[in-house]
Design a protein around this motif. Structure first.
Motif, PDB file in Angstrom:
ATOM      1  N   LEU A 111     -44.636  35.616  -9.157  1.00  0.00           N
ATOM      2  CA  LEU A 111     -44.401  34.462  -8.406  1.00  0.00           C
ATOM      3  C   LEU A 111     -45.455  33.300  -8.941  1.00  0.00           C
ATOM      4  O   LEU A 111     -46.582  33.536  -9.016  1.00  0.00           O
ATOM      5  CB  LEU A 111     -44.669  34.344  -6.809  1.00  0.00           C
ATOM      6  CG  LEU A 111     -44.662  32.968  -6.127  1.00  0.00           C
ATOM      7  CD1 LEU A 111     -43.314  32.185  -6.225  1.00  0.00           C
ATOM      8  CD2 LEU A 111     -45.032  33.348  -4.764  1.00  0.00           C
ATOM      9  N   TRP A 112     -45.054  32.248  -9.844  1.00  0.00           N
ATOM     10  CA  TRP A 112     -45.899  31.540 -10.256  1.00  0.00           C
ATOM     11  C   TRP A 112     -46.475  30.302  -9.697  1.00  0.00           C
ATOM     12  O   TRP A 112     -45.303  29.679  -9.205  1.00  0.00           O
ATOM     13  CB  TRP A 112     -45.575  30.959 -11.839  1.00  0.00           C
ATOM     14  CG  TRP A 112     -45.442  32.280 -12.849  1.00  0.00           C
ATOM     15  CD1 TRP A 112     -44.148  32.958 -13.347  1.00  0.00           C
ATOM     16  CD2 TRP A 112     -46.555  33.212 -13.416  1.00  0.00           C
ATOM     17  NE1 TRP A 112     -44.644  34.034 -13.913  1.00  0.00           N
ATOM     18  CE2 TRP A 112     -45.819  34.116 -14.077  1.00  0.00           C
ATOM     19  CE3 TRP A 112     -47.751  32.906 -13.118  1.00  0.00           C
ATOM     20  CZ2 TRP A 112     -46.440  35.067 -14.880  1.00  0.00           C
ATOM     21  CZ3 TRP A 112     -48.600  33.932 -13.962  1.00  0.00           C
ATOM     22  CH2 TRP A 112     -47.920  35.002 -14.785  1.00  0.00           C
ATOM     23  N   ASP A 113     -47.520  29.922  -9.632  1.00  0.00           N
ATOM     24  CA  ASP A 113     -48.046  28.644  -8.700  1.00  0.00           C
ATOM     25  C   ASP A 113     -47.754  27.083  -9.381  1.00  0.00           C
ATOM     26  O   ASP A 113     -47.764  27.216 -10.871  1.00  0.00           O
ATOM     27  CB  ASP A 113     -49.621  28.886  -8.663  1.00  0.00           C
ATOM     28  CG  ASP A 113     -50.094  27.607  -7.867  1.00  0.00           C
ATOM     29  OD1 ASP A 113     -49.574  27.729  -6.431  1.00  0.00           O
ATOM     30  OD2 ASP A 113     -50.990  26.756  -8.201  1.00  0.00           O
ATOM     31  N   THR A 114     -47.349  26.439  -8.783  1.00  0.00           N
ATOM     32  CA  THR A 114     -46.666  25.127  -9.501  1.00  0.00           C
ATOM     33  C   THR A 114     -47.840  24.290  -9.509  1.00  0.00           C
ATOM     34  O   THR A 114     -47.760  22.897 -10.127  1.00  0.00           O
ATOM     35  CB  THR A 114     -45.567  24.560  -8.376  1.00  0.00           C
ATOM     36  OG1 THR A 114     -46.236  24.722  -7.225  1.00  0.00           O
ATOM     37  CG2 THR A 114     -44.313  25.292  -8.550  1.00  0.00           C
ATOM     38  N   GLU A 115     -49.182  24.395  -9.069  1.00  0.00           N
ATOM     39  CA  GLU A 115     -50.231  23.623  -9.120  1.00  0.00           C
ATOM     40  C   GLU A 115     -51.108  23.928 -10.065  1.00  0.00           C
ATOM     41  O   GLU A 115     -51.707  23.248 -10.803  1.00  0.00           O
ATOM     42  CB  GLU A 115     -50.824  23.550  -7.849  1.00  0.00           C
ATOM     43  CG  GLU A 115     -50.161  23.002  -6.698  1.00  0.00           C
ATOM     44  CD  GLU A 115     -50.811  22.399  -5.536  1.00  0.00           C
ATOM     45  OE1 GLU A 115     -52.016  22.888  -5.541  1.00  0.00           O
ATOM     46  OE2 GLU A 115     -50.360  22.091  -4.533  1.00  0.00           O
ATOM     47  N   VAL A 116     -51.533  25.286 -10.312  1.00  0.00           N
ATOM     48  CA  VAL A 116     -52.549  25.765 -11.234  1.00  0.00           C
ATOM     49  C   VAL A 116     -51.822  26.649 -12.360  1.00  0.00           C
ATOM     50  O   VAL A 116     -51.162  27.735 -12.077  1.00  0.00           O
ATOM     51  CB  VAL A 116     -53.705  26.621 -10.591  1.00  0.00           C
ATOM     52  CG1 VAL A 116     -54.680  27.210 -11.668  1.00  0.00           C
ATOM     53  CG2 VAL A 116     -54.451  25.735  -9.559  1.00  0.00           C
ATOM     54  N   LYS A 117     -51.755  26.264 -13.516  1.00  0.00           N
ATOM     55  CA  LYS A 117     -50.946  26.760 -14.403  1.00  0.00           C
ATOM     56  C   LYS A 117     -51.514  28.322 -14.788  1.00  0.00           C
ATOM     57  O   LYS A 117     -52.570  28.427 -15.124  1.00  0.00           O
ATOM     58  CB  LYS A 117     -50.907  26.023 -15.771  1.00  0.00           C
ATOM     59  CG  LYS A 117     -49.981  26.484 -16.973  1.00  0.00           C
ATOM     60  CD  LYS A 117     -49.748  25.726 -18.209  1.00  0.00           C
ATOM     61  CE  LYS A 117     -49.280  26.273 -19.185  1.00  0.00           C
ATOM     62  NZ  LYS A 117     -49.195  25.583 -20.464  1.00  0.00           N
ATOM     63  N   GLY A 118     -50.601  29.323 -15.034  1.00  0.00           N
ATOM     64  CA  GLY A 118     -51.134  30.720 -15.278  1.00  0.00           C
ATOM     65  C   GLY A 118     -51.573  31.391 -14.120  1.00  0.00           C
ATOM     66  O   GLY A 118     -51.652  32.580 -14.328  1.00  0.00           O
ATOM     67  N   PHE A 119     -51.626  30.799 -12.866  1.00  0.00           N
ATOM     68  CA  PHE A 119     -52.067  31.613 -11.645  1.00  0.00           C
ATOM     69  C   PHE A 119     -50.630  31.946 -11.003  1.00  0.00           C
ATOM     70  O   PHE A 119     -49.782  31.284 -10.580  1.00  0.00           O
ATOM     71  CB  PHE A 119     -52.870  30.418 -10.551  1.00  0.00           C
ATOM     72  CG  PHE A 119     -53.075  31.160  -9.237  1.00  0.00           C
ATOM     73  CD1 PHE A 119     -53.514  32.331  -9.135  1.00  0.00           C
ATOM     74  CD2 PHE A 119     -52.835  30.189  -8.142  1.00  0.00           C
ATOM     75  CE1 PHE A 119     -53.683  32.817  -7.817  1.00  0.00           C
ATOM     76  CE2 PHE A 119     -53.084  30.891  -7.047  1.00  0.00           C
ATOM     77  CZ  PHE A 119     -53.572  32.122  -6.712  1.00  0.00           C
ATOM     78  N   GLY A 120     -50.819  33.400 -10.589  1.00  0.00           N
ATOM     79  CA  GLY A 120     -49.488  34.000  -9.935  1.00  0.00           C
ATOM     80  C   GLY A 120     -49.705  35.288  -9.192  1.00  0.00           C
ATOM     81  O   GLY A 120     -50.769  35.602  -9.057  1.00  0.00           O
ATOM     82  N   LEU A 121     -48.888  35.550  -8.662  1.00  0.00           N
ATOM     83  CA  LEU A 121     -48.823  36.812  -7.597  1.00  0.00           C
ATOM     84  C   LEU A 121     -47.742  37.835  -8.492  1.00  0.00           C
ATOM     85  O   LEU A 121     -46.416  37.428  -8.699  1.00  0.00           O
ATOM     86  CB  LEU A 121     -48.359  36.631  -6.410  1.00  0.00           C
ATOM     87  CG  LEU A 121     -47.891  37.928  -5.346  1.00  0.00           C
ATOM     88  CD1 LEU A 121     -49.492  38.506  -5.038  1.00  0.00           C
ATOM     89  CD2 LEU A 121     -47.227  37.686  -4.274  1.00  0.00           C
ATOM     90  N   ARG A 122     -48.352  38.803  -8.923  1.00  0.00           N
ATOM     91  CA  ARG A 122     -47.411  39.881  -9.435  1.00  0.00           C
ATOM     92  C   ARG A 122     -47.023  41.064  -8.546  1.00  0.00           C
ATOM     93  O   ARG A 122     -48.039  41.635  -7.853  1.00  0.00           O
ATOM     94  CB  ARG A 122     -48.574  40.582 -10.625  1.00  0.00           C
ATOM     95  CG  ARG A 122     -47.726  41.682 -11.450  1.00  0.00           C
ATOM     96  CD  ARG A 122     -48.551  42.294 -12.190  1.00  0.00           C
ATOM     97  NE  ARG A 122     -47.977  43.500 -13.068  1.00  0.00           N
ATOM     98  CZ  ARG A 122     -48.536  44.307 -13.961  1.00  0.00           C
ATOM     99  NH1 ARG A 122     -50.000  44.461 -13.748  1.00  0.00           N
ATOM    100  NH2 ARG A 122     -48.022  45.108 -14.486  1.00  0.00           N
TER     101      ARG A 122
END
Length: 380
Positions: free
Chosen positions: A24-35
């Motif tokens: 799940l990739w964050d829409t505010e901080v590019k490259g930040f996600g939950l794997r």
């Protein structure tokens, strides 16, 4: 690709795809996600490029250890450092301190159950519970060094094969500890530990020994001191050179008697075909089938397979005066008989179901005996 602002609520809702590595990739901080890994393991990550353009991944921490908000604060610091030209690779969070006992449990749940066969999982679990945990399970991963591994290896000096299996298992576990960021990279304490030299054990039954074994088997059959499925299984092992587990797992639906084959959907080497001699085909065809049991060699419980024949085998070999013969030696004997009939190594390997020619090369020395015997006959 799933996207959305990473919050405690969105993280709780995101389950990932079963059996797949999902993010799940964050829409505010590019490259930040939950794997979310196939095992169910969930962690916050940050993907970025280094100044020279190489892709890098950095794990912030497990979802169980960090809230979504704490992970966002941590990644914001990394984004700022990246903008300022500071190395992110050196800014990773401190390695979590867990014990080897906990890591072993993670290995079984998050790796072995996903990538290994049930029999291998059973063997790994046995080594872990009987040997690894009692010796080192209480220690924190950061405390374990090469000297601990050397000491453990020394404890098994009398059983070098077992020692080598334990070392190999530990090496894999510590490699995963680095991959999962429970230890610093390149710190595997098993890496430079030498294994014991193993001497290959070769035991083949000669004609007289095979005759003694068959005499005892016939006595067991007549007098009933061993069950018929056990006798049938041992004889099929002799006739096919199959592995014990392959025989015990054999179902009637795998058996193709008209074509003299048994098609195993799974074995130690994957899908496999066992080729039956006329004798083996006739013998299997005469085994009594139980309508309520799918297995060729049924166990005592309804619908179950024969589980373990080691105890009756020990009794059989004792009465046959073959105390040093293991069940697996029947497989070696099958290969020796094939060589005696002048079958080539590739054919022997095919009959044995070997994936690699190296596995078959252990029987190459048998051809020397065949050639010597042939030369004696030629020479009179």
């Amino acid at each position: 690709m799933a996207t959305g602002k990473i919050t405690s609520r969105s993280v709780a809702r995101f389950k990932g795809e079963p059996g797949k590595d999902s993010c799940l990739w964050d829409t505010e901080v590019k490259g930040f996600g939950l794997r979310v890994q196939p095992s169910g393991r969930r962690s916050y990550i940050y993907k970025f490029r280094t100044p020279d353009g190489r892709r890098r991944n950095r794990k912030l921490g497990d979802e169980t250890a960090l809230t979504a908000e704490a992970a966002r604060r941590a990644v914001t610091v990394w984004v700022t450092n990246k903008a300022l030209g500071k190395p992110i690779l050196n800014a990773k969070p401190a390695v979590q301190s867990i014990t080897l006992r906990t890591l072993c449990d993670l290995y079984i749940e998050d790796y072995a159950k996903l990538h290994k066969k049930p029999k291998s999982i059973e063997e790994d679990s046995r080594y872990i519970e009987r040997d690894i945990k009692p010796a080192l399970g209480h220690k924190a991963l950061s405390e374990i060094g090469s000297k601990d591994i050397v000491r453990l290896k020394g404890d098994f000096a009398d059983t070098p094969v077992k020692a080598n299996r334990v070392l190999a298992l530990l090496s894999k576990i510590f490699n995963l500890a680095e991959e999962w960021e429970y230890r610093e990279p390149n710190t595997n304490p098993v890496r430079h530990i030498r294994k014991f030299k193993e001497t290959s054990r070769k035991r083949y039954l000669n004609a007289e020994e095979l005759q003694r074994l068959e005499y005892v088997m016939e006595d067991a059959e007549v007098n009933g001191w061993t069950s018929q499925p056990v006798i049938d299984a041992i004889r099929v092992l002799q006739m096919t050179g199959a592995r014990l587990r392959e025989v015990l797992n054999m179902e009637w639906t795998f058996v193709d008697l008209p074509n003299g084959q048994v098609h195993l959907p799974d074995s130690k080497t994957g899908e496999k075909t066992i080729f039956l001699s006329n004798k083996a085909r006739r013998y299997i065809g005469e085994i009594e089938r139980k309508l309520d049991n799918p297995f060729v060699f049924p166990g005592q419980r309804k619908g179950a397979q024969l589980v373990n024949i080691q105890k009756p085998w020990r009794l059989i070999r004792e009465r046959a005066q073959l105390n040093d013969v293991r069940i697996h030696d029947l497989r070696h004997t099958y290969a020796s008989l094939a060589v005696a009939q002048n079958l080539s190594l590739p054919i022997v390997g095919k009959l044995h179901g070997h994936k690699s020619s190296k596995s078959t090369e252990r029987y190459a020395h048998l051809y020397t005996d065949v050639m010597i015997a042939a030369a004696k006959k030629v020479g009179g």
